[in-house]
Write a protein that holds these residues in place. Structure first.
Motif, PDB file in Angstrom:
ATOM      1  N   MET A   1     -26.756   7.959  36.491  1.00 42.85           N
ATOM      2  CA  MET A   1     -28.115   7.668  36.052  1.00 42.85           C
ATOM      3  C   MET A   1     -29.056   8.737  36.594  1.00 42.85           C
ATOM      4  N   VAL A   2     -29.891   9.281  35.738  1.00 45.76           N
ATOM      5  CA  VAL A   2     -30.831  10.329  36.110  1.00 45.76           C
ATOM      6  C   VAL A   2     -32.189   9.706  36.411  1.00 45.76           C
ATOM      7  N   ALA A   3     -32.778  10.088  37.517  1.00 42.63           N
ATOM      8  CA  ALA A   3     -34.113   9.602  37.875  1.00 42.63           C
ATOM      9  C   ALA A   3     -35.167  10.430  37.156  1.00 42.63           C
ATOM     10  N   TRP A   4     -36.011   9.760  36.414  1.00 46.66           N
ATOM     11  CA  TRP A   4     -37.095  10.456  35.708  1.00 46.66           C
ATOM     12  C   TRP A   4     -38.290  10.699  36.614  1.00 46.66           C
ATOM     13  N   LEU A   5     -38.514   9.805  37.548  1.00 51.45           N
ATOM     14  CA  LEU A   5     -39.620   9.938  38.487  1.00 51.45           C
ATOM     15  C   LEU A   5     -39.047  10.170  39.877  1.00 51.45           C
ATOM     16  N   VAL A   6     -39.479  11.264  40.500  1.00 53.14           N
ATOM     17  CA  VAL A   6     -38.929  11.671  41.786  1.00 53.14           C
ATOM     18  C   VAL A   6     -40.084  11.872  42.768  1.00 53.14           C
ATOM     19  N   PRO A   7     -40.069  11.184  43.917  1.00 56.15           N
ATOM     20  CA  PRO A   7     -41.094  11.456  44.925  1.00 56.15           C
ATOM     21  C   PRO A   7     -40.861  12.824  45.563  1.00 56.15           C
ATOM     22  N   LYS A   8     -41.911  13.609  45.627  1.00 50.72           N
ATOM     23  CA  LYS A   8     -41.869  14.930  46.269  1.00 50.72           C
ATOM     24  C   LYS A   8     -43.071  15.047  47.203  1.00 50.72           C
ATOM     25  N   PRO A   9     -43.091  16.038  48.082  1.00 51.40           N
ATOM     26  CA  PRO A   9     -44.245  16.193  48.978  1.00 51.40           C
ATOM     27  C   PRO A   9     -45.579  16.326  48.223  1.00 51.40           C
ATOM     28  N   GLU A  10     -45.544  16.944  47.037  1.00 50.41           N
ATOM     29  CA  GLU A  10     -46.766  17.125  46.247  1.00 50.41           C
ATOM     30  C   GLU A  10     -47.237  15.823  45.614  1.00 50.41           C
ATOM     31  N   GLY A  11     -46.321  14.873  45.405  1.00 46.75           N
ATOM     32  CA  GLY A  11     -46.631  13.605  44.761  1.00 46.75           C
ATOM     33  C   GLY A  11     -45.489  13.178  43.865  1.00 46.75           C
ATOM     34  N   LEU A  12     -45.734  12.221  42.996  1.00 52.44           N
ATOM     35  CA  LEU A  12     -44.711  11.692  42.101  1.00 52.44           C
ATOM     36  C   LEU A  12     -44.476  12.670  40.952  1.00 52.44           C
ATOM     37  N   TYR A  13     -43.243  13.138  40.812  1.00 54.41           N
ATOM     38  CA  TYR A  13     -42.898  14.158  39.818  1.00 54.41           C
ATOM     39  C   TYR A  13     -42.147  13.514  38.664  1.00 54.41           C
ATOM     40  N   CYS A  14     -42.576  13.784  37.429  1.00 51.77           N
ATOM     41  CA  CYS A  14     -41.917  13.311  36.217  1.00 51.77           C
ATOM     42  C   CYS A  14     -41.055  14.449  35.676  1.00 51.77           C
ATOM     43  N   VAL A  15     -39.740  14.290  35.790  1.00 51.90           N
ATOM     44  CA  VAL A  15     -38.796  15.348  35.446  1.00 51.90           C
ATOM     45  C   VAL A  15     -38.874  15.750  33.969  1.00 51.90           C
ATOM     46  N   PRO A  16     -38.777  14.800  32.997  1.00 48.12           N
ATOM     47  CA  PRO A  16     -38.781  15.223  31.592  1.00 48.12           C
ATOM     48  C   PRO A  16     -40.071  15.926  31.165  1.00 48.12           C
ATOM     49  N   GLY A  17     -41.193  15.549  31.764  1.00 50.66           N
ATOM     50  CA  GLY A  17     -42.472  16.153  31.396  1.00 50.66           C
ATOM     51  C   GLY A  17     -42.836  17.369  32.227  1.00 50.66           C
ATOM     52  N   ASP A  18     -42.074  17.645  33.286  1.00 48.88           N
ATOM     53  CA  ASP A  18     -42.382  18.726  34.221  1.00 48.88           C
ATOM     54  C   ASP A  18     -43.840  18.635  34.660  1.00 48.88           C
ATOM     55  N   VAL A  19     -44.217  17.438  35.125  1.00 52.11           N
ATOM     56  CA  VAL A  19     -45.601  17.157  35.471  1.00 52.11           C
ATOM     57  C   VAL A  19     -45.637  16.200  36.666  1.00 52.11           C
ATOM     58  N   TYR A  20     -46.674  16.332  37.484  1.00 51.04           N
ATOM     59  CA  TYR A  20     -46.903  15.421  38.606  1.00 51.04           C
ATOM     60  C   TYR A  20     -47.927  14.374  38.195  1.00 51.04           C
ATOM     61  N   ILE A  21     -47.750  13.161  38.697  1.00 50.03           N
ATOM     62  CA  ILE A  21     -48.681  12.073  38.425  1.00 50.03           C
ATOM     63  C   ILE A  21     -49.532  11.863  39.668  1.00 50.03           C
ATOM     64  N   ASP A  22     -50.851  12.051  39.514  1.00 44.70           N
ATOM     65  CA  ASP A  22     -51.795  11.915  40.625  1.00 44.70           C
ATOM     66  C   ASP A  22     -51.342  12.672  41.874  1.00 44.70           C
ATOM     67  N   PRO A  23     -51.063  13.978  41.747  1.00 45.14           N
ATOM     68  CA  PRO A  23     -50.553  14.730  42.899  1.00 45.14           C
ATOM     69  C   PRO A  23     -51.567  14.841  44.032  1.00 45.14           C
ATOM     70  N   LEU A  24     -51.031  15.009  45.223  1.00 43.23           N
ATOM     71  CA  LEU A  24     -51.852  15.103  46.439  1.00 43.23           C
ATOM     72  C   LEU A  24     -52.429  16.491  46.657  1.00 43.23           C
ATOM     73  N   VAL A  25     -51.769  17.510  46.144  1.00 38.43           N
ATOM     74  CA  VAL A  25     -52.175  18.902  46.320  1.00 38.43           C
ATOM     75  C   VAL A  25     -52.179  19.597  44.959  1.00 38.43           C
ATOM     76  N   PRO A  26     -52.793  20.764  44.840  1.00 36.77           N
ATOM     77  CA  PRO A  26     -52.794  21.477  43.556  1.00 36.77           C
ATOM     78  C   PRO A  26     -51.380  21.779  43.058  1.00 36.77           C
ATOM     79  N   VAL A  27     -51.158  21.513  41.773  1.00 38.21           N
ATOM     80  CA  VAL A  27     -49.865  21.748  41.123  1.00 38.21           C
ATOM     81  C   VAL A  27     -50.096  22.411  39.765  1.00 38.21           C
ATOM     82  N   PRO A  28     -49.043  22.944  39.147  1.00 36.75           N
ATOM     83  CA  PRO A  28     -49.203  23.580  37.831  1.00 36.75           C
ATOM     84  C   PRO A  28     -49.634  22.609  36.734  1.00 36.75           C
ATOM     85  N   ARG A  29     -49.063  21.375  36.700  1.00 34.99           N
ATOM     86  CA  ARG A  29     -49.400  20.388  35.666  1.00 34.99           C
ATOM     87  C   ARG A  29     -49.564  19.022  36.310  1.00 34.99           C
TER      88      ARG A  29
END
Length: 74
Positions: A1-29
């Motif tokens: 099973m592949v995790a679509w949402l992964v906690p990272k230091p920057e915040g919650l990362y959505c793998v299929p969208g290559d985007v962070y949700i409400d990130p804590l620090v500046p990110v590309p998307r």
């Protein structure tokens, strides 16, 4: 099973969208869920949010810090 949402230091990362949700620090998307300061933070490269949230971010943070590119979402 592949995790679509992964906690990272920057915040919650959505793998299929290559985007962070409400990130804590500046990110590309970033998807910003709403304009509260604990969710909407400055200086992301691209911000996806509702028109209302984008307006709140621009007003609160300033146009130059509310996302270099902004895409309104329904």
């Amino acid at each position: 099973m592949v995790a679509w949402l992964v906690p990272k230091p920057e915040g919650l990362y959505c793998v299929p969208g290559d985007v962070y949700i409400d990130p804590l620090v500046p990110v590309p998307r970033a998807i910003i869920t709403h304009g509260h300061a604990d969710h909407a933070r400055p200086n992301h490269d691209a911000v996806l949010a509702t028109r209302e949230t984008l307006a709140i971010m621009a007003l609160r943070m300033g146009e130059d810090r509310a996302g270099r590119a902004r895409q309104p979402l329904a």
